[in-house]
Design an enzyme around this catalytic site. Structure first.
Site, mmCIF file in Angstrom:
data_model
loop_
_atom_site.group_PDB
_atom_site.id
_atom_site.type_symbol
_atom_site.label_atom_id
_atom_site.label_comp_id
_atom_site.label_asym_id
_atom_site.label_seq_id
_atom_site.Cartn_x
_atom_site.Cartn_y
_atom_site.Cartn_z
ATOM 1 N N HIS A 164 -26.027 -7.940 26.106
ATOM 2 C CA HIS A 164 -27.224 -8.549 25.419
ATOM 3 C C HIS A 164 -27.413 -8.953 26.174
ATOM 4 O O HIS A 164 -26.220 -9.510 28.042
ATOM 5 C CB HIS A 164 -26.558 -8.751 24.345
ATOM 6 C CG HIS A 164 -26.110 -7.717 22.873
ATOM 7 N ND1 HIS A 164 -25.344 -7.084 22.725
ATOM 8 C CD2 HIS A 164 -27.215 -7.757 21.940
ATOM 9 C CE1 HIS A 164 -25.699 -6.579 21.619
ATOM 10 N NE2 HIS A 164 -27.000 -6.985 21.664
ATOM 11 N N LYS A 168 -27.082 -15.032 23.667
ATOM 12 C CA LYS A 168 -26.779 -14.447 23.161
ATOM 13 C C LYS A 168 -25.372 -15.057 23.513
ATOM 14 O O LYS A 168 -24.409 -15.222 24.113
ATOM 15 C CB LYS A 168 -26.618 -13.160 22.502
ATOM 16 C CG LYS A 168 -25.652 -12.418 21.976
ATOM 17 C CD LYS A 168 -26.165 -11.141 21.346
ATOM 18 C CE LYS A 168 -24.623 -10.314 20.051
ATOM 19 N NZ LYS A 168 -25.725 -11.333 19.026
#
Length: 275
Positions: A164, A168
């Site tokens: 990600h 995040k």
């Protein structure tokens, strides 16, 4: 359907990347209306949510008044829905408050603990209020998970790699945790040891989820959301991978969830449960 009033939706986390996509999707959905937009970024306060999202003015100003917005949604003739894409540290309290007001939450924020999800499920049940917690709104990810379940019946070794963007906050991702849970539910353990492992650096082998399944997390700018499930056996590797190139891929799942949550009386976890 044509004569029904549109579903009023409040977006919590309206100024974030996902929040902006949700606002654009709602603006384009004929059976929904954007009732409110909440964000704590002071630079966005009182700005038009549609202009911030890039879809043109919607005459809905961004506010930081969370509970007053829920109170307003609770007064609507049609059941109000709150879509939450905020932060793991605040999502539990936000969802519990929405349920208390009778506003149906659709939760895309990950990071809730199993105990928190259980608490919310019990609270939603008592309130007879629908709630959807969706670790991943992508249809492609649901298909990957279903394929992984089938493959897990034939492989004893599996590891999950999730990648990600570096903004995040939680790791592993909710999707990776959910995938490991789904594989564990088939009733077997994975990755039987063949050697006494020694980590030279703590965490080098990732985290261990249910039934010995290992999860590895990567965080880098330039990524959006990606997941691999790798199965291994003598002489072969079987890899399933899902890549996100645009957050628009989540919007069909978000809109479906908004429509479905108004029909529920309890908490449901996972997009696959409402397809």
């Amino acid at each position: 359907m044509a004569n029904q009033s549109p579903i009023p939706v409040v977006v919590n986390g309206a100024g974030g990347k996902m929040g902006r996509e949700v606002i654009k999707a709602i603006a384009g959905a004929p059976d929904m209306t954007l009732l409110g937009a909440i964000d704590l970024n002071p630079e966005l306060l009182n700005k038009d949510a549609g202009e911030v999202a890039g879809c043109g003015p919607l005459e809905v100003p961004i506010t930081n008044q969370f509970e007053p917005m829920l109170a307003m949604a609770a007064q609507e003739k049609v059941l109000g829905v709150m879509v939450d894409f905020t932060h793991p540290k605040t999502v539990y309290d936000s969802v519990r408050s929405a349920i208390a007001y009778g506003v149906r939450p659709v939760v895309g924020t990950t990071g809730l603990s199993p105990q928190q999800i259980q608490d919310l499920a019990e609270f939603a049940e008592k309130a007879s209020t629908g709630c959807l917690i969706i670790p991943n709104f992508s249809i492609g990810m649901v298909l990957l998970q279903q394929a992984a379940i089938q493959a897990s019946k034939y492989f004893d070794h599996v590891e999950i790699i999730e990648l990600h963007h570096n903004q995040k906050a939680d790791a592993p991702s909710g999707t990776a945790i959910q995938t490991a849970q789904m594989l564990a539910e088939i009733g077997k353990s994975f990755n039987p040891p063949s050697v006494a492992e020694e980590e030279k650096l703590a965490g080098a082998r990732g985290s261990v989820a249910n039934e010995g399944i290992r999860i590895h997390s990567v965080r880098l700018p330039g990524l959006i959301a990606h997941q691999e499930v790798m199965f291994g056996a003598p002489g072969q590797i079987y890899t399933l991978r899902h890549d996100t190139s645009d957050r628009a891929c989540y919007m069909p799942g978000v809109l479906l969830s908004i429509r479905k949550v108004t029909q529920l009386k309890s908490l449901v976890y996972g997009l696959e449960k409402i397809l």
